[in-house]
Design a protein around this motif. Sequence first.
Motif, PDB file in Angstrom:
ATOM      1  N   PHE A 417      81.558 -28.272  34.868  1.00 26.41           N
ATOM      2  CA  PHE A 417      80.732 -27.882  33.730  1.00 26.41           C
ATOM      3  C   PHE A 417      81.314 -26.667  33.018  1.00 26.41           C
ATOM      4  O   PHE A 417      81.395 -26.634  31.783  1.00 26.41           O
ATOM      5  N   VAL A 418      81.738 -25.666  33.777  1.00 29.17           N
ATOM      6  CA  VAL A 418      82.312 -24.457  33.183  1.00 29.17           C
ATOM      7  C   VAL A 418      83.576 -24.786  32.385  1.00 29.17           C
ATOM      8  O   VAL A 418      83.837 -24.201  31.327  1.00 29.17           O
ATOM      9  N   ARG A 419      84.336 -25.759  32.873  1.00 24.31           N
ATOM     10  CA  ARG A 419      85.563 -26.159  32.181  1.00 24.31           C
ATOM     11  C   ARG A 419      85.306 -27.161  31.066  1.00 24.31           C
ATOM     12  O   ARG A 419      86.240 -27.598  30.387  1.00 24.31           O
ATOM     13  N   GLY A 420      84.036 -27.528  30.871  1.00 25.77           N
ATOM     14  CA  GLY A 420      83.683 -28.422  29.789  1.00 25.77           C
ATOM     15  C   GLY A 420      83.983 -29.881  30.037  1.00 25.77           C
ATOM     16  O   GLY A 420      84.033 -30.692  29.105  1.00 25.77           O
ATOM     17  N   ARG A 421      84.139 -30.270  31.293  1.00 27.97           N
ATOM     18  CA  ARG A 421      84.498 -31.652  31.627  1.00 27.97           C
ATOM     19  C   ARG A 421      83.325 -32.475  32.153  1.00 27.97           C
ATOM     20  O   ARG A 421      83.426 -33.695  32.243  1.00 27.97           O
ATOM     21  N   LEU A 422      82.247 -31.812  32.550  1.00 28.32           N
ATOM     22  CA  LEU A 422      81.086 -32.516  33.086  1.00 28.32           C
ATOM     23  C   LEU A 422      79.822 -31.995  32.415  1.00 28.32           C
ATOM     24  O   LEU A 422      79.713 -30.795  32.134  1.00 28.32           O
ATOM     25  N   PRO A 423      78.828 -32.852  32.156  1.00 32.88           N
ATOM     26  CA  PRO A 423      77.558 -32.378  31.597  1.00 32.88           C
ATOM     27  C   PRO A 423      76.746 -31.658  32.665  1.00 32.88           C
ATOM     28  O   PRO A 423      76.874 -31.940  33.855  1.00 32.88           O
ATOM     29  N   PHE A 424      75.894 -30.753  32.230  1.00 31.34           N
ATOM     30  CA  PHE A 424      75.078 -30.001  33.181  1.00 31.34           C
ATOM     31  C   PHE A 424      74.088 -30.906  33.902  1.00 31.34           C
ATOM     32  O   PHE A 424      73.664 -30.619  35.025  1.00 31.34           O
ATOM     33  N   GLY A 425      73.726 -32.029  33.270  1.00 31.95           N
ATOM     34  CA  GLY A 425      72.785 -32.942  33.897  1.00 31.95           C
ATOM     35  C   GLY A 425      73.250 -33.483  35.233  1.00 31.95           C
ATOM     36  O   GLY A 425      72.433 -33.825  36.088  1.00 31.95           O
ATOM     37  N   ARG A 426      74.571 -33.556  35.440  1.00 31.46           N
ATOM     38  CA  ARG A 426      75.092 -34.033  36.712  1.00 31.46           C
ATOM     39  C   ARG A 426      74.689 -33.099  37.848  1.00 31.46           C
ATOM     40  O   ARG A 426      74.385 -33.546  38.967  1.00 31.46           O
TER      41      ARG A 426
END
Length: 456
Positions: A417-426
């Motif tokens: 998430f911090v790296r912008g590769r995963l949504p926070f919903g995960r």
Amino acid sequence: MTVDSNSDLEQQIAEWRAYMRRRRELHQTDAEELEDHLRDRITELTSAGLHPDEAFLIAVKRMGSLDELSREFAREHSERLWKQLVLTGDDAATASTGKRRDLLIMIAFAAAAALAIKAPALFGVDMTDDDSGFYLRNMGLFALAPLAAYFAWRRGLKPGLIAVLAGLFALGAVAVNAYPMGMDTQTIVLSTIHLPIALWLVVGVAYTGGEWRSDRRRMDFIRFTGEWLIYFVLIALGGGVLTAFTVNIFSAIGIDAETFVGTWLVPCGAMAAIVVAAWLVEAKQSVIENMAPVLTRVFTPLFTVTLLVLLGAIAWTTNGIDVQRDVLIIFDLLLVVVLGLVLYSISARDPAAPPGVFDKLQLALVVAALLIDVLVLAAITGRITEFGFTANKTAALGENLVLLANLAWSAWLLLGFVRGRLPFGRMEHWQTRYLAVYAAWAWVVLLVFPPLFRFA
């Protein structure tokens, strides 16, 4: 529908939900009902062949104006508190009547909880002379059964689900009372600790109204748990002040009130406070929700610094972690607090907000806790290799493995998430679904460990 489509759709719904929750005229339960309607419309549209993104946009448009929906819901749910914000006159009076009824019902359940803790005395089991440890073993039952019953009434659970919940409470009662465990055994201590954990998650099923499979409802229960704890601690602090004044004031006129305080005021007040705190969370949600981001932003940096300093001290001194029982309990509690901060911050965070400095700080906290858990596991494994398995060491090993899995995957998701590769919903979905693992482990320790270790 592909996995990526599902993930994108959940992210869009999370953003819509966050916007809804900022609307003061909508109570949380009403926002949830609106979300259910939204999901139903999306399902209909996707079944008709539309792409999830198109279905979401069309469904939202068809939902109409939020203000219009607020008034519509107010007319259909005449006993809701928030109705006072969008309707006036007789409608507001009806809502006030509903509030009074809820208050009286809460008082009835709180009184039942207070009296239940004294019921064993009618059968000769005195709280002041409890050599068998009856009250200690059954405290989880006394504390949580009235709360589960309160939510069963409040959510209007079906008789079949109520029977299942009652059966789980009965199973817990049998486990702690039927097994021949002595007061000086490890298994009685483990059972006493894990019974409240197992039953708290049973309360969660009642709280969600039976919708335990819903990630959203499980997150609501996580949020409720943190808020309930805040209110319960506040009530306990106030009760402590009341107790001190009671003892000293009556002592000033020559009356010893300590017996009354110890056998009636404290135990009955504590049991009643559990239900009262739950009612306060339900009645004052808009107030307590503002405390969540404040608490997480205050304590997350403090715990991060503490854990990093601890890791630095271990590296500098090359001292291993002592695996005595008291030390293990402290470290496990520390890791549980870290996970609590993570869960509480998730429940208070806007899923649509981009990653920021606080998210990086939270990642550092989770990584530090993960490293400490690895060190604890290494110490436990060495101890078991040297002296063999016992109930305490096996339970500690299992609990730290459960925590390790959660922390490791949480760190991976936060990094993405911090790296912008995963949504926070995960991250939200992972934490809510992992509650089932905690529940399973608590029941294993409660039901399997005593006979496995011959009740020693």
